[in-house]
Write a protein that holds these residues in place. Sequence first.
Motif, PDB file in Angstrom:
ATOM      1  N   ILE B 203       0.795  -1.228   0.014  1.00  0.00           N
ATOM      2  CA  ILE B 203      -0.200  -0.154  -0.168  1.00  0.00           C
ATOM      3  C   ILE B 203       0.927   1.172  -0.054  1.00  0.00           C
ATOM      4  N   MET B 204       1.791   1.303   0.775  1.00  0.00           N
ATOM      5  CA  MET B 204       2.745   2.443   0.798  1.00  0.00           C
ATOM      6  C   MET B 204       3.548   2.778  -0.398  1.00  0.00           C
ATOM      7  N   LYS B 232      -6.757   8.282   6.864  1.00  0.00           N
ATOM      8  CA  LYS B 232      -5.425   8.408   7.115  1.00  0.00           C
ATOM      9  C   LYS B 232      -4.505   8.363   5.836  1.00  0.00           C
ATOM     10  N   THR B 233      -5.041   7.636   4.755  1.00  0.00           N
ATOM     11  CA  THR B 233      -4.264   7.280   3.623  1.00  0.00           C
ATOM     12  C   THR B 233      -4.789   8.279   2.534  1.00  0.00           C
ATOM     13  N   ILE B 235      -7.126   7.069   0.283  1.00  0.00           N
ATOM     14  CA  ILE B 235      -7.357   5.987  -0.659  1.00  0.00           C
ATOM     15  C   ILE B 235      -8.789   6.187  -0.997  1.00  0.00           C
ATOM     16  N   ASN B 332      -4.092  -0.380   9.935  1.00  0.00           N
ATOM     17  CA  ASN B 332      -4.031   0.994  10.013  1.00  0.00           C
ATOM     18  C   ASN B 332      -2.745   1.660  10.761  1.00  0.00           C
ATOM     19  N   VAL B 335       0.146   2.085   8.114  1.00  0.00           N
ATOM     20  CA  VAL B 335       0.224   2.754   6.933  1.00  0.00           C
ATOM     21  C   VAL B 335       0.099   4.441   7.315  1.00  0.00           C
ATOM     22  N   GLY B 336       0.263   4.950   6.344  1.00  0.00           N
ATOM     23  CA  GLY B 336       0.522   6.670   6.487  1.00  0.00           C
ATOM     24  C   GLY B 336      -0.225   7.229   5.424  1.00  0.00           C
ATOM     25  N   ASP B 337      -0.010   8.476   5.507  1.00  0.00           N
ATOM     26  CA  ASP B 337      -0.663   9.541   4.443  1.00  0.00           C
ATOM     27  C   ASP B 337      -0.166   9.378   3.273  1.00  0.00           C
ATOM     28  N   LEU B 338      -1.150   9.000   1.903  1.00  0.00           N
ATOM     29  CA  LEU B 338      -0.405   8.452   0.378  1.00  0.00           C
ATOM     30  C   LEU B 338      -0.755   9.605  -0.385  1.00  0.00           C
ATOM     31  N   ARG B 339      -1.474  10.836   0.188  1.00  0.00           N
ATOM     32  CA  ARG B 339      -2.019  11.914  -0.769  1.00  0.00           C
ATOM     33  C   ARG B 339      -0.746  12.438  -1.666  1.00  0.00           C
TER      34      ARG B 339
END
Lengths: 191, 563
Positions: B203-204, B232-233, B235, B332, B335-339
Motif C-alpha cells: 500500500i505504501m 489516514k491514507t 485512498i 491502520n 500505513v500513513g498518508d499517501l496523498r
Amino acid sequence: MKHTISVLVENHFGVLARVVGLFSARGFNIDSLAVGETHDPTVSRMTIVVHGDDRIVEQIIKQLNKLIDVIKVEDLSQGEIIDRELVLVKVKADTAVRNEVMQIVNTFRAKIVDVNPESLAIEVTGGESKIDAMLELLAPFQILETVRTGLIALARRKALEAPPQYPQQKKDTQKAKTRAGASGKRVNVTK
Amino acid sequence: MKLTGAQILIKCLEKEGVEYVFGLPGGAILPTFDALYDSKLKFILVRHEQGATHMADGYARATGRTGVCLVTSGPGATNTVTGLATAFMDSVPVVCITGQVATHAIGSDAFQEADVVGITRPVTKHNYLVKDVKDLARIVREAFYIAKTGRPGPVLIDFPVDVSRAEMEFEWPENIYIRSYDPSPADSTDLSKAQIEKAAKAIMESKRPCLYVGGGAVVSGAHTEILELVEKTGIPITTTVLGLGVFPETHPSSLRMLGMHGTHYANYSVQNSDLLIAVGARFDDRVTGKIDKFAPHAKIIHADIDPASISKVVKVHYPIIGDIKPILKALNGLVGDLRPQMKDWLAQIEAWKKKHPLKYDQSGDQIRQEYVIEKIGELTKHKAVVTTGVGQHQMWTAQWYGFTKPRSMITSGGLGTMGYGFPSSIGAKLGRPDETVICIDGDGSFQMTLCELATAAYYKVGVKVFIMDNAHHGMVRQWQELFYRRRYSGCELGPSNPNFTKVAEGFGILAIRVEEKGQVIPAIEKALAHEGPVLVHVLVAKEDNVYPMVPAGHALDQVMDMA
C-alpha cells in the motif's frame, strides 16, 4: 490432471453425501471413492480419485475444508504416495488356456481365488499401472466380470495430523496424551 | 424435571437470547408450537414460509443477531429453500427449524414428508437431523454457534415429531466443542501478521491504490476501521451492493458502488489502479465484468475470513485470512498518508467524477424512479434502513439513496431473490423498531410476497413500502430492449397488475397513490409521518433504463450510458 484426495471426516450419517455433493454440483465424475473407518472409530477416511482442472480441484478442496464434518483434507497428488487397489476379475479360461492365464497371474503376484471348468477368478492388488497392465494382458482371454475397491492411498513420508479428540474420548482412552500440533480449539461461547 | 424435546428446543432458543421467531405451524411441528405457547419468545405468524425466512434474514442483517424461523415438515420446509439460499449467498446468520415426520416414518413417503436435510444441503452452511432427543440441546447450541461465527450462514435443524415428544432431563451445554470447525482459521497468527505487513508495504508503495469493500466488512462491524484507513491514507473507496453504507457515500473519498451498474469513476478507478485492496468482498461476476480484463494493472490484496474466497475468481497477490476488523486495525497502524504520492491519481479521479457524474433525465412529467429514491434519501437524511426487491429499482436504490450507515442497505445481492424486499423489511423493523425502515420494491418483486401485508398489518409493523410500478419486469425489459431487439417476451405486467392501493386497503393498510411528479414529496412525507405500515404506489416511467451499465461479459470500463 488426476488428483488423489484424502479426507478425514466425522464418522456420521450424511457426511458422504456432503462430500460427494461438492463434486457433483460442479459436474465432476468421481473416478473412484473408498471409505472406511480409521483406527479411531469416530473418524473415517475417504480416498477420492478425480480428474479435473487444477484450479477447480483446488476450489473443491477449499470447500471440503469448510464442511463442518470434515476434519482434514489433503491432495496426495502433491507428493509421493503409496496407493493400492484390490481387483477381482473373472476370466474365461478353459483347460486349453488355463496355464497361460496362470502364468500371467504368477507374474503379477496375483492369486487365483476360484476355479470353474470355464473360468478363473483372480484377486490382484497393486497400484494403478500394475492393475492396468494385468487387465490388458488378460483381455484377450475375455474378461467376464470385474470389481474394484477403488484406490486407497497414504502419503509416503508424513502422516496427516491426527484429529483432536473429544473430551469424552479422552476420558475413555486412559493414555490420551495431548497430541502435538492438534489444531482443534476448545471454544467457549458462553455469553 | 423431565422436559419434552419441544420444550427443550424452546428453552434452548430462549437461552440463546432469541427475541423473535418467524414461522407457520403444521402437523409435524405441533408439539413445538404447543411448547411455544408457554414461552416469552415473540412469535410472528407469516402467510408463507418463504416470508418467514426473509424476515429472519432481514432481522439478522439489520441487527447483526441471528434470525430464527420455525416451520412444519414437507411443503413448509421446502418453502424455506429460496430464503435459505438467499441467506447463504449473502452470508446471513439464520437458524431454521423444520418439523419432520417421526423417525420411524422417514423414508416411507409419509404425509408431508420431504428429505429436507438432502434438499437444503447445498444452500445451508450446515444442517442437522435430530435423531435422538439427547443430542437436541447440543445441536441447537452448535447451530447458533456455526450460523454466527466465521463466514456466517444459515443452519437448518430438521426436527422429527417423535423426538419433539420424547422426554429427558434438560441440561444446557455451557461449552461446545466442534473439533472439525475452526471459524477463523488464521486469526492473529504470525502468518496473518506477516501478510498484513507485506500488504501495508504494498500500500505504501502504490501510486494508484483503490479500496473495494464488500459485505464482509459490514458483517465484521469494521466501518470505523475503514473510515480510519481512508482518512489516514486518502485512498479512494468503492463498495459492492452489499457493502453499501459501510462507508458514507457523502464522503469525498467515496467512489460509490462499482460493477455492472456502478459509477463510471468507481469502475475506471478499479480498472486503472495499480493496487486493488479487496476487503470482505468476493469478486462476484456482477462486480468484475469480464474476468481476464479485470483490473489489469493491479496487484491484489484480499482480506477475507473465508479461505475458499481467496483466489477463487482472480489471482490474489497478498491474501490475508481472518476477521476484517482486527486485520484493518493492524493495517491502520502500519500505513500513513499517501496523498502526496497519489496526487495525479486523485486528480484523475476528480476529472472522471466531473465528466461522468451519476445522472438521470429530470425533464418531462413522467416520474422517474431515480427521482423518487433520491427524494426518499433526502427526506430520511440518508439514515433509514432500506430493503429492496431485485431489479431496476434495486440498482437505482443502490445508486441514488446515498447510504451513510452500515446495516442500512438490506438487499439480496448474491442470489437476486425477487420478493425479498418486503418481508425482509418487516424483520428489519422488528429488529430496529426505533428506526425508519423503508422497502423500495418493484411491482414484479412485490407481488411475489405481498401476502405478508397481512403480517405487517396484524403486528402493526410500521414499514414504509414504496412500489415503483413501471408495469414491467423492468430489468428484463431493459435487457430485451438492449440485447434482444426489443422483443418483449414475458416481461409485461401492466395489463394484469392489481390496483395496489386497493390491495393494501383490503389488508387494512394505509395506501397512497402517486400519479404525478408533484405528489411524490408530499406522499413520502405523509408515509414517514404515519405510525403504522404504509404502502405508496408510485406510477413511474414504464420504459426507463438503469445506467451506467457494463453489459455482461464486457470489461468494467466498457460502460454504456444514456445519450
